[in-house]
Motif scaffolding. Structure first.
Motif, PDB file in Angstrom:
ATOM      1  N   ALA A  29      22.731   9.804  22.862  1.00 26.64           N
ATOM      2  CA  ALA A  29      22.836   9.268  21.482  1.00 26.64           C
ATOM      3  C   ALA A  29      23.763  10.114  20.372  1.00 26.64           C
ATOM      4  N   THR A  30      23.877  11.150  20.343  1.00 22.99           N
ATOM      5  CA  THR A  30      24.417  12.084  19.442  1.00 22.99           C
ATOM      6  C   THR A  30      26.034  12.069  20.223  1.00 22.99           C
ATOM      7  N   SER A  31      26.134  11.986  21.430  1.00 21.52           N
ATOM      8  CA  SER A  31      27.634  12.254  21.808  1.00 21.52           C
ATOM      9  C   SER A  31      28.501  11.203  22.126  1.00 21.52           C
ATOM     10  N   SER A  32      27.815  10.068  22.289  1.00 15.82           N
ATOM     11  CA  SER A  32      28.713   9.115  22.694  1.00 15.82           C
ATOM     12  C   SER A  32      29.253   8.326  21.365  1.00 15.82           C
ATOM     13  N   LEU A  33      30.308   7.742  21.378  1.00 15.19           N
ATOM     14  CA  LEU A  33      31.110   7.421  20.355  1.00 15.19           C
ATOM     15  C   LEU A  33      31.569   5.673  20.719  1.00 15.19           C
ATOM     16  N   LEU A  34      31.148   4.869  19.946  1.00 19.94           N
ATOM     17  CA  LEU A  34      31.689   3.401  20.169  1.00 19.94           C
ATOM     18  C   LEU A  34      33.004   3.367  19.077  1.00 19.94           C
ATOM     19  N   VAL A  35      33.872   2.954  19.499  1.00 22.19           N
ATOM     20  CA  VAL A  35      35.071   2.596  18.591  1.00 22.19           C
ATOM     21  C   VAL A  35      35.256   1.156  18.431  1.00 22.19           C
ATOM     22  N   PRO A  68      35.132  17.858  17.959  1.00 18.62           N
ATOM     23  CA  PRO A  68      36.403  17.397  19.030  1.00 18.62           C
ATOM     24  C   PRO A  68      36.034  16.088  19.552  1.00 18.62           C
ATOM     25  N   LEU A  69      37.164  15.365  20.025  1.00 17.92           N
ATOM     26  CA  LEU A  69      36.976  14.249  20.739  1.00 17.92           C
ATOM     27  C   LEU A  69      37.486  14.607  21.961  1.00 17.92           C
ATOM     28  N   HIS A  70      36.687  14.003  23.152  1.00 20.18           N
ATOM     29  CA  HIS A  70      37.037  14.491  24.515  1.00 20.18           C
ATOM     30  C   HIS A  70      36.994  13.020  25.038  1.00 20.18           C
ATOM     31  N   LEU A  71      38.150  13.000  26.136  1.00 17.62           N
ATOM     32  CA  LEU A  71      38.197  11.829  27.113  1.00 17.62           C
ATOM     33  C   LEU A  71      37.448  12.050  28.457  1.00 17.62           C
ATOM     34  N   VAL A  72      36.414  11.244  28.580  1.00 12.55           N
ATOM     35  CA  VAL A  72      35.523  11.643  29.851  1.00 12.55           C
ATOM     36  C   VAL A  72      35.581  10.318  30.811  1.00 12.55           C
ATOM     37  N   GLU A  73      35.582  10.710  31.929  1.00 15.01           N
ATOM     38  CA  GLU A  73      35.738   9.521  33.055  1.00 15.01           C
ATOM     39  C   GLU A  73      34.138   9.333  33.591  1.00 15.01           C
ATOM     40  N   GLY A  84      32.393  16.037  20.981  1.00 16.69           N
ATOM     41  CA  GLY A  84      31.869  17.183  21.357  1.00 16.69           C
ATOM     42  C   GLY A  84      31.034  18.068  20.514  1.00 16.69           C
ATOM     43  N   VAL A  85      30.735  19.378  20.639  1.00 13.07           N
ATOM     44  CA  VAL A  85      29.804  20.043  19.655  1.00 13.07           C
ATOM     45  C   VAL A  85      30.545  20.264  18.502  1.00 13.07           C
ATOM     46  N   PRO A  86      30.392  20.176  17.294  1.00 18.53           N
ATOM     47  CA  PRO A  86      31.399  20.536  16.275  1.00 18.53           C
ATOM     48  C   PRO A  86      31.272  21.806  15.755  1.00 18.53           C
ATOM     49  N   SER A  87      32.515  22.185  15.071  1.00 20.77           N
ATOM     50  CA  SER A  87      32.562  23.226  14.339  1.00 20.77           C
ATOM     51  C   SER A  87      32.158  23.201  12.970  1.00 20.77           C
ATOM     52  N   ILE A  88      31.226  24.315  12.590  1.00 22.25           N
ATOM     53  CA  ILE A  88      30.461  24.096  11.096  1.00 22.25           C
ATOM     54  C   ILE A  88      31.410  24.973  10.165  1.00 22.25           C
ATOM     55  N   TYR A  89      31.522  24.494   9.078  1.00 31.43           N
ATOM     56  CA  TYR A  89      32.158  25.147   8.190  1.00 31.43           C
ATOM     57  C   TYR A  89      31.781  25.231   6.936  1.00 31.43           C
ATOM     58  N   GLU A  90      31.728  26.261   5.654  1.00 29.26           N
ATOM     59  CA  GLU A  90      31.263  26.307   4.344  1.00 29.26           C
ATOM     60  C   GLU A  90      32.316  26.879   3.470  1.00 29.26           C
ATOM     61  N   GLY A  91      32.144  26.414   2.268  1.00 31.76           N
ATOM     62  CA  GLY A  91      32.813  27.148   1.145  1.00 31.76           C
ATOM     63  C   GLY A  91      33.294  26.249   0.178  1.00 31.76           C
ATOM     64  N   GLY A  92      34.010  26.734  -0.732  1.00 28.43           N
ATOM     65  CA  GLY A  92      34.170  26.313  -2.063  1.00 28.43           C
ATOM     66  C   GLY A  92      35.797  25.339  -1.980  1.00 28.43           C
ATOM     67  N   PRO A  93      36.360  25.240  -3.296  1.00 25.53           N
ATOM     68  CA  PRO A  93      37.604  24.552  -3.107  1.00 25.53           C
ATOM     69  C   PRO A  93      38.831  25.468  -2.618  1.00 25.53           C
ATOM     70  N   LYS A  94      38.660  26.640  -2.619  1.00 21.71           N
ATOM     71  CA  LYS A  94      39.500  27.524  -2.405  1.00 21.71           C
ATOM     72  C   LYS A  94      39.605  28.218  -0.946  1.00 21.71           C
ATOM     73  N   THR A 182      31.673  29.474  24.943  1.00 25.09           N
ATOM     74  CA  THR A 182      31.833  29.212  23.417  1.00 25.09           C
ATOM     75  C   THR A 182      31.229  27.823  23.057  1.00 25.09           C
ATOM     76  N   GLU A 183      31.242  26.938  23.933  1.00 21.48           N
ATOM     77  CA  GLU A 183      30.480  25.640  23.937  1.00 21.48           C
ATOM     78  C   GLU A 183      29.050  26.130  23.615  1.00 21.48           C
ATOM     79  N   ARG A 184      28.191  27.043  24.459  1.00 22.34           N
ATOM     80  CA  ARG A 184      26.894  27.303  24.175  1.00 22.34           C
ATOM     81  C   ARG A 184      26.589  28.061  23.001  1.00 22.34           C
ATOM     82  N   LEU A 185      27.628  29.038  22.486  1.00 24.50           N
ATOM     83  CA  LEU A 185      27.562  29.509  21.062  1.00 24.50           C
ATOM     84  C   LEU A 185      27.577  28.063  20.071  1.00 24.50           C
ATOM     85  N   ARG A 186      28.225  27.284  20.088  1.00 26.54           N
ATOM     86  CA  ARG A 186      28.368  26.254  19.115  1.00 26.54           C
ATOM     87  C   ARG A 186      27.251  25.613  19.373  1.00 26.54           C
ATOM     88  N   GLN A 187      26.723  25.187  20.451  1.00 30.04           N
ATOM     89  CA  GLN A 187      25.426  24.642  20.530  1.00 30.04           C
ATOM     90  C   GLN A 187      24.179  25.324  19.877  1.00 30.04           C
TER      91      GLN A 187
END
Length: 202
Positions: A29-35, A68-73, A84-94, A182-187
């Motif tokens: 449910a979270t990884s599929s993407l309907l365009v 990230p968007l991946h093309l899968v068959e 894909g699994v997101p990269s999460i960022y935080e911070g202010g305007p600068k 890397t993917e496991r750390l992001r997960q």
């Protein structure tokens, strides 16, 4: 039940339980993407995802997630876009930096045999780690060890020394050569972000 039935009632109940179990269906449910938006947009995204790195960015309060968007068959050789699994960022305007998970209790990094060493994790992001060095040993210039958070499969980490902070901890930049690790750390970080910010993941 009829004598010539293909499945017993217990087997039918098991299948229905699997279909209605939200934990089993969560990843799809979270990884599929309907365009929606026409074949031109879908074709453009597909071509870009096949040749370039394509991401979707979500901004909320002082945080942002980059998926990230991946093309899968699939099994029928049809191509689909998948998040894909997101990269999460935080911070202010600068300044914007990777979101850091502060551990409730420090966790010792382990060697390949699972033995804890003198490096203890206090904070971790998908790009860096903050370590305490115990037993008065000198901080290494680099390391290749295992991170074993409680209740989660251990993750191989490679780090290079960056600096020492005011509290006496050592910041290391993570340079994961293995994309699986890397993917496991992001997960893991995504899972902890869900626990820390449950309202964002409803």
């Amino acid at each position: 039940m009829q004598h010539d039935a293909l499945l017993t009632q217990d087997e039918l109940d098991f299948i229905q339980t699997m279909q209605h179990n939200p934990q089993l269906n969560m990843r799809d449910a979270t990884s599929s993407l309907l365009v929606n938006g026409g074949s031109q947009i879908r074709d453009l995204l597909t071509r870009l995802a096949a040749n370039e790195q394509v991401t979707i960015q979500a901004q909320f309060e002082n945080q942002q997630m980059t998926f990230p968007l991946h093309l899968v068959e699939d099994e029928f050789h049809a191509l689909h876009l998948r998040l894909g699994v997101p990269s999460i960022y935080e911070g202010g305007p600068k300044t914007v930096r990777p979101w850091r998970l502060t551990l409730e209790e420090p966790v010792a990094l382990e060697n390949a045999k699972g033995q804890p060493g003198t490096l203890w994790v206090h904070e971790v992001s998908f790009k860096g780690i903050l370590l305490e060095v115990r037993n008065r040993t000198k901080p290494p210039k680099s390391f290749a060890l295992w991170f074993s958070p409680s209740g989660y499969e251990r993750i191989a980490l490679r780090g290079t020394f960056e600096r020492q902070n005011e509290q006496g901890y050592y910041a290391y930049q993570l340079n994961q050569g293995n994309t699986v690790e890397t993917e496991r750390l992001r997960q893991y970080i995504l899972q902890q972000h869900r626990l820390t910010h449950p309202t964002l993941h409803v």
